[in-house]
Design an enzyme around this catalytic site. Structure first.
Site, PDB file in Angstrom:
ATOM      1  N   CYS A 163     -43.300 -14.505   8.009  1.00 21.36           N
ATOM      2  CA  CYS A 163     -42.436 -13.716   6.957  1.00 21.36           C
ATOM      3  C   CYS A 163     -41.469 -12.786   7.414  1.00 21.36           C
ATOM      4  O   CYS A 163     -40.373 -12.665   6.857  1.00 21.36           O
ATOM      5  CB  CYS A 163     -43.654 -13.017   6.246  1.00 21.36           C
ATOM      6  SG  CYS A 163     -44.408 -11.910   7.370  1.00 21.36           S
ATOM      7  N   ASP A 201     -35.557   0.435  34.275  1.00 25.56           N
ATOM      8  CA  ASP A 201     -34.900   1.530  34.431  1.00 25.56           C
ATOM      9  C   ASP A 201     -34.073   2.212  33.490  1.00 25.56           C
ATOM     10  O   ASP A 201     -33.356   1.540  32.829  1.00 25.56           O
ATOM     11  CB  ASP A 201     -33.933   1.141  35.844  1.00 25.56           C
ATOM     12  CG  ASP A 201     -34.799   0.814  37.014  1.00 25.56           C
ATOM     13  OD1 ASP A 201     -35.859   1.421  37.288  1.00 25.56           O
ATOM     14  OD2 ASP A 201     -34.123   0.093  37.746  1.00 25.56           O
ATOM     15  N   VAL A 239     -40.701  -5.976  15.179  1.00 28.31           N
ATOM     16  CA  VAL A 239     -41.998  -5.083  15.006  1.00 28.31           C
ATOM     17  C   VAL A 239     -43.100  -6.061  15.606  1.00 28.31           C
ATOM     18  O   VAL A 239     -43.001  -7.266  15.348  1.00 28.31           O
ATOM     19  CB  VAL A 239     -42.327  -4.927  13.339  1.00 28.31           C
ATOM     20  CG1 VAL A 239     -41.156  -3.768  13.060  1.00 28.31           C
ATOM     21  CG2 VAL A 239     -41.924  -6.033  12.570  1.00 28.31           C
ATOM     22  N   GLY A 246     -29.237  -0.945  43.937  1.00 33.31           N
ATOM     23  CA  GLY A 246     -28.016  -0.619  43.593  1.00 33.31           C
ATOM     24  C   GLY A 246     -26.734  -0.754  44.388  1.00 33.31           C
ATOM     25  O   GLY A 246     -25.871  -0.023  44.515  1.00 33.31           O
ATOM     26  N   ARG A 284     -35.715 -10.914   8.060  1.00 34.54           N
ATOM     27  CA  ARG A 284     -34.738 -10.581   8.989  1.00 34.54           C
ATOM     28  C   ARG A 284     -33.445 -11.544   8.738  1.00 34.54           C
ATOM     29  O   ARG A 284     -32.382 -10.975   8.529  1.00 34.54           O
ATOM     30  CB  ARG A 284     -35.095 -10.610  10.398  1.00 34.54           C
ATOM     31  CG  ARG A 284     -35.883  -9.523  10.811  1.00 34.54           C
ATOM     32  CD  ARG A 284     -36.588  -9.633  12.299  1.00 34.54           C
ATOM     33  NE  ARG A 284     -35.435 -10.045  13.465  1.00 34.54           N
ATOM     34  CZ  ARG A 284     -35.036  -8.961  14.260  1.00 34.54           C
ATOM     35  NH1 ARG A 284     -35.264  -7.680  13.891  1.00 34.54           N
ATOM     36  NH2 ARG A 284     -34.115  -9.146  15.024  1.00 34.54           N
ATOM     37  N   GLN A 318     -33.342   9.334  36.829  1.00 31.50           N
ATOM     38  CA  GLN A 318     -33.743   8.296  36.274  1.00 31.50           C
ATOM     39  C   GLN A 318     -35.269   7.881  36.162  1.00 31.50           C
ATOM     40  O   GLN A 318     -36.133   8.344  36.623  1.00 31.50           O
ATOM     41  CB  GLN A 318     -33.385   6.762  37.107  1.00 31.50           C
ATOM     42  CG  GLN A 318     -33.593   5.728  36.474  1.00 31.50           C
ATOM     43  CD  GLN A 318     -32.947   4.649  37.431  1.00 31.50           C
ATOM     44  OE1 GLN A 318     -31.830   4.312  37.257  1.00 31.50           O
ATOM     45  NE2 GLN A 318     -34.107   3.892  38.016  1.00 31.50           N
TER      46      GLN A 318
END
Length: 635
Positions: free
Chosen positions: A62, A326, A81, A550, A67, A592
């Site tokens: 449904c 992150d 959801v 990084g 959507r 962060q």
């Protein structure tokens, strides 16, 4: 949820049969799962529904229909959801084209604000819609009835010429209240949702104080206590941590050793919800990539291992143990940078050390952000298919040493035996072409701190030397050739955690794919394989598709001026471009938030800080507490 057919007056059509068309020429399909073809839908991922490359939901539920109907007719969608009844708590929809949030108001059954064509009609859980609730699209409204279009109810062909599936009795009171009765006597309607600015008669939206979005920094007077030991060096992992840090510290920067950070309970709940939702989005994107050869080519993976990656995804989808998101948290809310599904670090800092620091300094007015992490890891290992002996493979690195020992404790608590192997010391081939350890025990189950990419580099060299490119890679014993990491991790009879498919969501090439599947999603940052004018206009970040800690990241502002760049060994990798969304500066350093997952489910949160805009391997962890909203607003 597959609904029963006890109320169906028409024959049940096989799964996927076209039942009719809702307004806007939106198709409605049978969701009789019992009749789904095993050849057409061989695995769970076959049931994922996309429209214009945008993920709609699970065929043919449904929520998927609601959507898809909204997207086709209105150009907007609501966020994912867990259950259909959760839609009644949403207060916005996203205009996919304009990147705008539009108000969505909820009106309870019996409201003086009547439903209109295009409203979402929402059922609560229970009765016919046990556990899930239900959602339908309102097609027509009169004083005595309402007509709806829906999926996953009845599974029968619609009457010819009708653009709706059911007609429900309605009553308007003298006061103007509109009441709807469900044709299923055991189902109850919550109300309807209308995309409108007019909130008269709407259900109240939860009040939200923007102060709850802040990261608050606090310092304590540790006095002489900083000289006291608070980690138990009788425990191997804690002893290794003390050795690596040069003492009983969570950070070896003296000026930061008395500082901790506090977040509100509201943000805790948002982090948990966001992490669980994002895990699902990344899994959807992974499936999409593995089904699209053109996209998969952008991930720069050796062709020889692609069959193994697909096999890993098909066979071991639910076998990830550790992963980490992150985030940046600012006044604009949460945005995720990336998902580390392969060799995620900082589990011990969050799951053990920060809690011991908070206890040592008697900070009990909030909740340790990692209080459940260790126990959730134990549960994850219990649910895994690992058995007998697990070999823990790590590099000769202080951080990997305590990380491996911490994970060994979780395995032990889950009832698993394990051995830590530094490098490949003691591993060798036996006479039957299997891998054994120094004690002659076979290597069957592996948890590693090594990145999969390290093994891929070996395979690239091997394939290049032998001229092998398309055939499936298989390690084999070669006389005189030293045992390599790829020989261990790619053996057919060796099961590795994290699974090989974790290469896909950990690769930065997943970021543009996510943005295309879930455009303008509030948790995501705009990302592209090309540098677009839109990215240039707001500032952007270049990232190597494969990179760690990084490395080789460059940040540019809206004038295309370089703000900062990091060094590393991934400069030759292809790049992606991501929207620049700077970390907040708290107490003079960039801050962060990381959330830690156990078996794909939120398990805890930690904080990392640095003077650099880019959090990296050497960035510090600081203790994190969550505090009740009312108390948080007072400090």
């Amino acid at each position: 949820m597959t609904q029963s057919n006890k109320h169906a007056a028409k024959p049940v059509e096989p799964f996927g049969t076209l039942l009719g068309y809702a307004p806007g020429n939106v198709a409605v399909y049978s969701s009789d799962y019992a009749s789904a073809s095993a050849s057409e839908y061989p695995k769970r991922s076959s049931y994922r529904s996309y429209y214009d490359g945008v993920y709609m939901g699970y065929k043919w539920q449904c929520v998927e229909f609601a959507r898809r109907w909204m997207y086709i007719n209105k150009g907007y969608i609501f966020n994912d959801v867990a259950m259909a009844y959760d839609i009644f708590e949403l207060r916005s929809v996203r205009d996919v084209t304009e990147n705008l949030l539009l108000p969505l108001n909820a009106f309870a059954n019996g409201s003086q604000r009547h439903p209109v064509a295009g409203s979402l009609l929402i059922w609560k859980e229970g009765g016919e819609f046990e556990d899930t609730g239900h959602v339908a699209i309102v097609v027509d409204v009169t004083a005595d009835c309402i007509r709806i279009a829906e999926q996953n109810v009845g599974h029968g062909l619609w009457d010819e010429g009708k653009s709706y599936s059911r007609e429900l009795k309605a009553t308007v009171t003298e006061e103007g209240e509109y009441w709807i009765t469900c044709s299923y006597g055991d189902a109850e309607i919550l109300g309807w949702m209308i995309q409108t600015d007019d909130a008269e008669y709407a259900e109240p939206s939860p009040e939200y104080d923007p102060e709850l979005n802040r990261i608050k920094s606090r310092r304590i007077d540790i006095g002489q206590s900083k000289k006291r030991s608070w980690l138990n060096i009788a425990n191997n992992d804690e002893a290794a941590f003390v050795k690596a840090m040069g003492g009983h510290f969570l950070t070896n920067i003296e000026a930061e050793q008395n500082r901790y950070l506090i977040l509100s309970q509201t943000i805790h709940d948002e982090l948990e919800h966001a992490s669980n939702e994002l895990h699902g989005l990344f899994m959807h994107a992974t499936e999409y990539v593995l089904s699209n050869d053109e996209l998969l080519a952008k991930f720069n993976l050796p062709a020889a291992v692609l069959p193994k990656i697909r096999q890993s995804w098909n066979n071991r989808l639910n076998e990830v143990i550790t992963s980490r998101f992150d985030f940046a948290l600012t006044e604009q809310g949460l945005k995720v940078y990336e998902y580390n599904c392969d060799s995620a670090s900082c589990y011990m800092e969050t799951g053990k050390v920060q809690g011991k620091w908070l206890n040592h300094h008697d900070l009990h007015d909030g909740e340790n952000g990692g209080k459940d992490l260790f126990n959730d890891l134990v549960k994850a290992w219990k649910r895994s298919h690992a058995k007998d002996l697990v070999h823990i493979l790590r590099d000769d690195d202080p951080e990997e040493e305590y990380h491996a020992l911490f994970m060994q404790d979780a395995m032990r608590a889950a009832g698993l035996e394990s051995k830590v192997v530094v490098g490949l010391t003691g591993l060798s081939w036996d006479n039957e072409n299997n891998i054994i350890d120094a004690d002659g025990e076979p290597v069957r189950w592996v948890w590693k701190t090594w990145a999969w990419e390290t093994a891929l580099d070996q395979i690239r060299e091997e394939c290049e030397a032998e001229g092998v490119h398309e055939e499936g890679y298989e390690p084999r014993m070669v006389p005189g050739k030293a045992l390599g990491l790829s020989d261990v991790l790619f053996r057919k009879n060796v099961m590795v955690f994290e699974p090989l498919w974790s290469l896909i969501p950990s690769n930065k090439a997943i970021l543009p794919v996510l943005w295309s599947l879930f455009p303008n999603h509030p948790l995501l940052l705009n990302a592209s394989f090309e540098l677009t004018d839109e990215l240039k206009s707001g500032g952007y970040v270049t990232k190597p598709i494969v990179g760690r800690c990084g490395a080789n990241i460059s940040l540019f502002n809206q004038n295309e001026e370089l703000l900062e760049a990091t060094a590393g060994g991934f400069a030759e990798q292809d790049k992606v471009y991501q929207q620049y969304f700077p970390l907040p500066i708290i107490d003079g350093v960039y801050t962060q938030i990381s959330t830690f997952m156990a078996a794909g489910v939120y398990a805890g949160s930690g904080i990392r800080v640095d003077v650099s805009r880019v959090i990296n391997k050497d960035s510090d962890c600081l203790p994190l507490q969550f505090m009740a909203d009312s108390q948080f607003l007072k400090i």
